[in-house]
Design an enzyme around this catalytic site. Structure first.
Site, PDB file in Angstrom:
ATOM      1  N   GLU A 149     -29.548 -28.573   5.317  1.00 46.36           N
ATOM      2  CA  GLU A 149     -29.659 -27.966   3.989  1.00 46.36           C
ATOM      3  C   GLU A 149     -29.139 -28.938   2.933  1.00 46.36           C
ATOM      4  O   GLU A 149     -28.085 -29.526   3.107  1.00 46.36           O
ATOM      5  CB  GLU A 149     -28.848 -26.659   3.957  1.00 46.36           C
ATOM      6  CG  GLU A 149     -28.915 -25.936   2.644  1.00 46.36           C
ATOM      7  CD  GLU A 149     -30.345 -25.773   2.151  1.00 46.36           C
ATOM      8  OE1 GLU A 149     -31.166 -25.179   2.861  1.00 46.36           O
ATOM      9  OE2 GLU A 149     -30.647 -26.256   1.037  1.00 46.36           O
ATOM     10  N   LEU A 151     -28.935 -27.995  -0.475  1.00 45.83           N
ATOM     11  CA  LEU A 151     -28.622 -27.294  -1.732  1.00 45.83           C
ATOM     12  C   LEU A 151     -27.277 -27.750  -2.279  1.00 45.83           C
ATOM     13  O   LEU A 151     -26.389 -28.162  -1.535  1.00 45.83           O
ATOM     14  CB  LEU A 151     -28.621 -25.775  -1.523  1.00 45.83           C
ATOM     15  CG  LEU A 151     -27.573 -25.127  -0.608  1.00 45.83           C
ATOM     16  CD1 LEU A 151     -26.211 -25.025  -1.237  1.00 45.83           C
ATOM     17  CD2 LEU A 151     -28.059 -23.744  -0.214  1.00 45.83           C
ATOM     18  N   LYS A 205     -29.190 -35.844   6.923  1.00 49.04           N
ATOM     19  CA  LYS A 205     -28.231 -35.098   6.096  1.00 49.04           C
ATOM     20  C   LYS A 205     -26.970 -35.921   5.837  1.00 49.04           C
ATOM     21  O   LYS A 205     -26.469 -36.012   4.719  1.00 49.04           O
ATOM     22  CB  LYS A 205     -27.882 -33.783   6.800  1.00 49.04           C
ATOM     23  CG  LYS A 205     -26.801 -32.975   6.128  1.00 49.04           C
ATOM     24  CD  LYS A 205     -27.196 -32.478   4.749  1.00 49.04           C
ATOM     25  CE  LYS A 205     -26.000 -31.921   4.022  1.00 49.04           C
ATOM     26  NZ  LYS A 205     -26.287 -31.479   2.677  1.00 49.04           N
ATOM     27  N   CYS A 261     -18.370 -30.467   1.404  1.00 48.35           N
ATOM     28  CA  CYS A 261     -19.340 -31.310   2.107  1.00 48.35           C
ATOM     29  C   CYS A 261     -19.008 -32.800   2.121  1.00 48.35           C
ATOM     30  O   CYS A 261     -18.806 -33.374   3.188  1.00 48.35           O
ATOM     31  CB  CYS A 261     -20.721 -31.086   1.525  1.00 48.35           C
ATOM     32  SG  CYS A 261     -21.322 -29.439   1.903  1.00 48.35           S
TER      33      CYS A 261
HETATM   34  P1  NAD Z   1     -18.833 -21.140   4.625  1.00 47.38           P
HETATM   35  O1  NAD Z   1     -17.486 -21.401   5.177  1.00 47.38           O
HETATM   36  O2  NAD Z   1     -19.003 -20.779   3.190  1.00 47.38           O
HETATM   37  O3  NAD Z   1     -19.560 -19.998   5.489  1.00 47.38           O
HETATM   38  C1  NAD Z   1     -19.527 -19.906   6.862  1.00 47.38           C
HETATM   39  C2  NAD Z   1     -19.601 -18.450   7.266  1.00 47.38           C
HETATM   40  O4  NAD Z   1     -19.703 -18.366   8.686  1.00 47.38           O
HETATM   41  C3  NAD Z   1     -18.350 -17.634   6.875  1.00 47.38           C
HETATM   42  O5  NAD Z   1     -18.751 -16.485   6.170  1.00 47.38           O
HETATM   43  C4  NAD Z   1     -17.728 -17.253   8.233  1.00 47.38           C
HETATM   44  O6  NAD Z   1     -17.089 -15.994   8.218  1.00 47.38           O
HETATM   45  C5  NAD Z   1     -18.958 -17.238   9.126  1.00 47.38           C
HETATM   46  N1  NAD Z   1     -18.684 -17.361  10.551  1.00 47.38           N
HETATM   47  C6  NAD Z   1     -17.766 -18.125  11.199  1.00 47.38           C
HETATM   48  N2  NAD Z   1     -17.858 -17.953  12.527  1.00 47.38           N
HETATM   49  C7  NAD Z   1     -18.844 -17.050  12.737  1.00 47.38           C
HETATM   50  C8  NAD Z   1     -19.418 -16.472  13.895  1.00 47.38           C
HETATM   51  N3  NAD Z   1     -18.985 -16.789  15.104  1.00 47.38           N
HETATM   52  N4  NAD Z   1     -20.410 -15.585  13.741  1.00 47.38           N
HETATM   53  C9  NAD Z   1     -20.857 -15.262  12.505  1.00 47.38           C
HETATM   54  N5  NAD Z   1     -20.363 -15.779  11.379  1.00 47.38           N
HETATM   55  C10 NAD Z   1     -19.363 -16.677  11.492  1.00 47.38           C
HETATM   56  O7  NAD Z   1     -19.675 -22.456   4.959  1.00 47.38           O
HETATM   57  P2  NAD Z   1     -20.880 -23.086   4.103  1.00 47.38           P
HETATM   58  O8  NAD Z   1     -20.345 -23.792   2.912  1.00 47.38           O
HETATM   59  O9  NAD Z   1     -21.948 -22.074   3.941  1.00 47.38           O
HETATM   60  O10 NAD Z   1     -21.365 -24.220   5.115  1.00 47.38           O
HETATM   61  C11 NAD Z   1     -22.041 -23.923   6.324  1.00 47.38           C
HETATM   62  C12 NAD Z   1     -22.647 -25.213   6.855  1.00 47.38           C
HETATM   63  O11 NAD Z   1     -23.616 -25.712   5.932  1.00 47.38           O
HETATM   64  C13 NAD Z   1     -21.638 -26.351   7.030  1.00 47.38           C
HETATM   65  O12 NAD Z   1     -22.017 -27.113   8.145  1.00 47.38           O
HETATM   66  C14 NAD Z   1     -21.820 -27.166   5.783  1.00 47.38           C
HETATM   67  O13 NAD Z   1     -21.471 -28.509   5.956  1.00 47.38           O
HETATM   68  C15 NAD Z   1     -23.296 -27.033   5.528  1.00 47.38           C
HETATM   69  N6  NAD Z   1     -23.721 -27.208   4.124  1.00 47.38           N
HETATM   70  C16 NAD Z   1     -22.971 -26.678   3.108  1.00 47.38           C
HETATM   71  C17 NAD Z   1     -23.404 -26.830   1.796  1.00 47.38           C
HETATM   72  C18 NAD Z   1     -22.595 -26.261   0.669  1.00 47.38           C
HETATM   73  O14 NAD Z   1     -22.867 -26.640  -0.493  1.00 47.38           O
HETATM   74  N7  NAD Z   1     -21.629 -25.391   0.896  1.00 47.38           N
HETATM   75  C19 NAD Z   1     -24.600 -27.522   1.513  1.00 47.38           C
HETATM   76  C20 NAD Z   1     -25.345 -28.011   2.577  1.00 47.38           C
HETATM   77  C21 NAD Z   1     -24.899 -27.860   3.871  1.00 47.38           C
END
Ligand code: NAD
Length: 438
Positions: A149, A151, A205, A261
Site C-alpha cells: 500500500e 497511501l 514498497k 512507516c
Molecule cells: P495500525 O497499527 O494503524 O493498524 C493495525 C491494526 O491491526 C490495529 O487496529 C490492530 O488492533 C490490528 N491487529 C493487530 N493484531 C491483529 C490480529 N491478530 N487480528 C486482527 N487485527 C489485529 O497499522 P497501519 O498503520 O494500518 O499499518 C499496517 C501495515 O500497513 C503496516 O505494515 C504498515 O507498515 C503498512 N502501511 C502503513 C501506511 C500508513 O500510512 N499507516 C501506509 C502504507 C503501508
C-alpha cells in the site's frame, strides 16, 4: 466481491471503507474489541480527512461491517486483506508475528478458493512464509499475493481511490484476474496495475519509502549546510525542484521524518541488506542524520535561554508527525518534548487532532498541558516551537501571539514563515536551513 480486511488501522480501515464504496461487501476484523465496538456504533477510531463520510455511508448501506471474530469475518470472502502491524523487532527487522499468527489461524478456516493479500509492508520472502503458515492446515486451494500500500496518511482516501499505480506481486492467473476486477474502478483514468513476482512487489514498497526518506534527508543535510554557509534552503528547493529530473515534492527541509512507516521501513530494509551480506551504506547514514535532525532546534533553544530551560514554559504547536493526521508514531514533536521536560521546562501543547493520542501516552500524558486552541498554549509561554506544519499555524493572528507570548521568539521546525516577515515583525526567529533572524 466479498472481502475481509484483517487489521483495521490506518491502512485496513481505508482499504475496507474504500472497497465498500466501490460496491464490495466488506467485513473488517480487528482484535481490539473496544475499537470494533466503537466502529459498530458508527464512531470512526482515527482521523483521516474524508474517511468518516464514506465510513458512515457504507455502514448505513450495509456494505461495511466489523467483527472481532476472524472466522465470522472471513466467511465466504473471496479475497482477504492482511493489513496488520509490522513493527520493528528488537533487531530492527520487521516483526512478522501478527501476520504469521493470523496466517496460521486462517488455514483451517478457509472453505473455498481465496486470495490472501499481504497489504502490510513486509520483507522480501514474507508471502512464502504466509503461504507455508496457511498451508499447514488448509484444505482448499488458495493464493497468497503481495499488494503493498502506498497511501499517505492525511490524503489516504484520495491516494487509495486514485492511486498513481497499484503494485501486485503474483504469478497466479486466478489471483491476477481477481485483482483486475477489484481494482478496475480505481484505475479507470489509466493509472497502471503493475504485475510482478511477489518478491519484487515486496521490495518495491521498501524501495519507494527508502528513496523518499533519502530525498528528505538529503534536503535536510543541504539545509544544515545552508545555515553554515549563509544560504537559504527555500531558494535551493525552488532552484532544484524545478528540474524535472528532481521534482518539486519531498524537498522541504525540517526537523526530520517520523510516522509509522519511513523510520521502521528504512530500518527493516537495512536489516534485510545485512541478512544478505550487503552493506546498504546510504540507509545507515539516513537513519543517523534523521535521528539527529529531530532535535536540531534544541541547542538553539538552550542558547537563547542562556543554557538553561529549567522553569521555562515552552508552547508547542503541532504534535502529529505531519499535518492532517492524528498519528503521533515517531513524531519529532515527542522527541523534543521529552528532552525539554527532562531539562526542567514546562510544555503547553496544541494540535488540532493529535492531543488525545499524546494524552494517552504513559510518559507524557500527565506531564504536558494541552490547550483548547493554539493561542491558549501561548499564555505565559517563554517561547513558541512549531513542530507540525498544520495550515492554521501558517497565518496566525500575530497580535494575539504578541499579547500572550512573553518573548517574541519562535523556533520553527517546519519553516512555516517567511524570513522577511519575521524580520519586519521584530521576532527572534530560528528555522531550518535559513539564517537566524534577530
Ligand atoms: P495500525 O497499527 O494503524 O493498524 C493495525 C491494526 O491491526 C490495529 O487496529 C490492530 O488492533 C490490528 N491487529 C493487530 N493484531 C491483529 C490480529 N491478530 N487480528 C486482527 N487485527 C489485529 O497499522 P497501519 O498503520 O494500518 O499499518 C499496517 C501495515 O500497513 C503496516 O505494515 C504498515 O507498515 C503498512 N502501511 C502503513 C501506511 C500508513 O500510512 N499507516 C501506509 C502504507 C503501508
Amino acid at each position: 466481491m466479498k472481502l475481509a480486511v484483517v487489521g483495521t488501522g490506518y491502512v485496513g480501515l481505508v482499504t475496507g471503507t474504500c472497497f465498500a464504496e466501490t460496491g464490495n461487501q466488506v467485513v473488517c476484523v480487528d482484535i481490539d474489541a473496544r475499537k470494533v465496538e466503537k466502529m459498530k456504533s458508527g464512531i470512526i477510531p482515527i482521523y483521516e480527512p474524508g474517511l468518516e463520510e464514506l465510513f458512515l455511508r457504507n455502514i448505513a448501506e450495509g456494505r461495511l461491517s466489523f467483527t472481532t471474530s476472524l472466522a465470522e469475518g472471513i466467511q465466504d470472502a473471496e479475497v482477504i486483506f492482511l493489513a496488520l502491524p509490522t513493527p520493528p523487532g528488537e533487531d530492527g527487522s520487521a516483526d512478522l508475528k501478527y501476520i504469521l499468527g493470523v496466517a496460521k489461524d486462517l488455514g483451517p478456516l478457509l472453505s473455498q478458493y481465496t486470495v490472501i493479500i499481504d497489504k502490510s509492508t513486509v520483507p522480501v520472502g514474507t508471502a512464502e512464509k504466509v503461504r507455508a503458515a496457511i498451508a499447514e492446515h488448509a484444505k482448499v486451494e488458495f493464493d497468497v499475493i503481495s499488494n503493498p500500500e502506498f497511501l499517505r496518511e492525511g490524503v489516504a482516501v484520495e491516494d487509495f481511490m486514485k492511486p498513481d499505480r497499484v503494485v501486485i506481486g503474483t504469478t497466479s492467473e486466478k489471483a491476477k484476474a481477481a485483482m483486475n476486477r477489484l481494482y478496475a474502478p480505481l484505475v479507470r483514468q489509466g493509472n497502471p496495475i503493475i504485475f510482478m513476482d511477489e518478491r519484487s512487489a515486496e521490495m518495491t514498497k521498501y524501495a519507494a519509502n527508502a528513496f523518499l526518506a533519502v530525498k528528505i534527508t538529503f534536503m535536510n543535510e543541504i539545509a544544515n549546510l545552508c545555515e553554515k554557509v549563509g544560504a537559504n534552503v527555500d531558494d535551493i528547493r525552488r532552484g532544484i525542484g524545478t528540474d524535472s529530473r528532481i521534482g518539486k515534492r519531498f524537498l522541504f527541509a525540517g526537523i526530520g521524518y517520523g510516522g509509522s512507516c519511513f523510520p521502521k521501513d528504512v530500518q527493516a530494509l537495512s536489516k534485510t541488506s545485512s541478512e544478505h551480506a550487503y552493506d546498504f551504506q546510504i540507509l545507515d547514514s539516513v537513519m543517523k542524520v534523521n535521528e539527529e535532525q529531530k532535535t536540531r532546534l534544541l541547542p538553539s533553544v538552550l542558547e537563547y535561554f542562556g543554557g538553561d530551560v529549567k522553569g521555562r514554559t515552552i508552547a508547542v504547536w503541532g504534535l502529529a508527525f505531519k499535518p492532517y493526521t492524528d498519528d503521533i508514531r515517531e513524531a519529532p514533536a515527542l522527541y523534543n518534548i521529552r528532552e525539554l521536560l527532562s531539562a526542567g521546562a514546562h510544555i503547553k501543547a496544541y494540535d488540532p487532532e493529535a492531543m488525545e493520542n499524546v494524552a494517552n501516552l504513559e510518559d507524557l500524558g500527565s506531564r504536558v498541558t494541552f490547550t483548547k486552541d493554539a493561542y491558549s498554549a501561548l499564555v505565559d509561554a517563554d517561547a513558541l516551537m512549531i513542530m507540525t506544519e498544520w495550515p492554521q499555524f501558517r497565518t496566525p493572528d500575530f497580535e494575539k501571539l504578541e499579547a500572550r507570548l512573553k518573548n517574541k521568539v519562535i523556533f520553527d521546525g517546519r519553516n512555516v514563515y517567511e524570513l522577511e516577515d519575521m524580520q519586519e515583525r521584530g521576532y527572534t526567529y530560528y528555522s531550518i536551513g535559513r539564517q537566524k533572524i534577530n
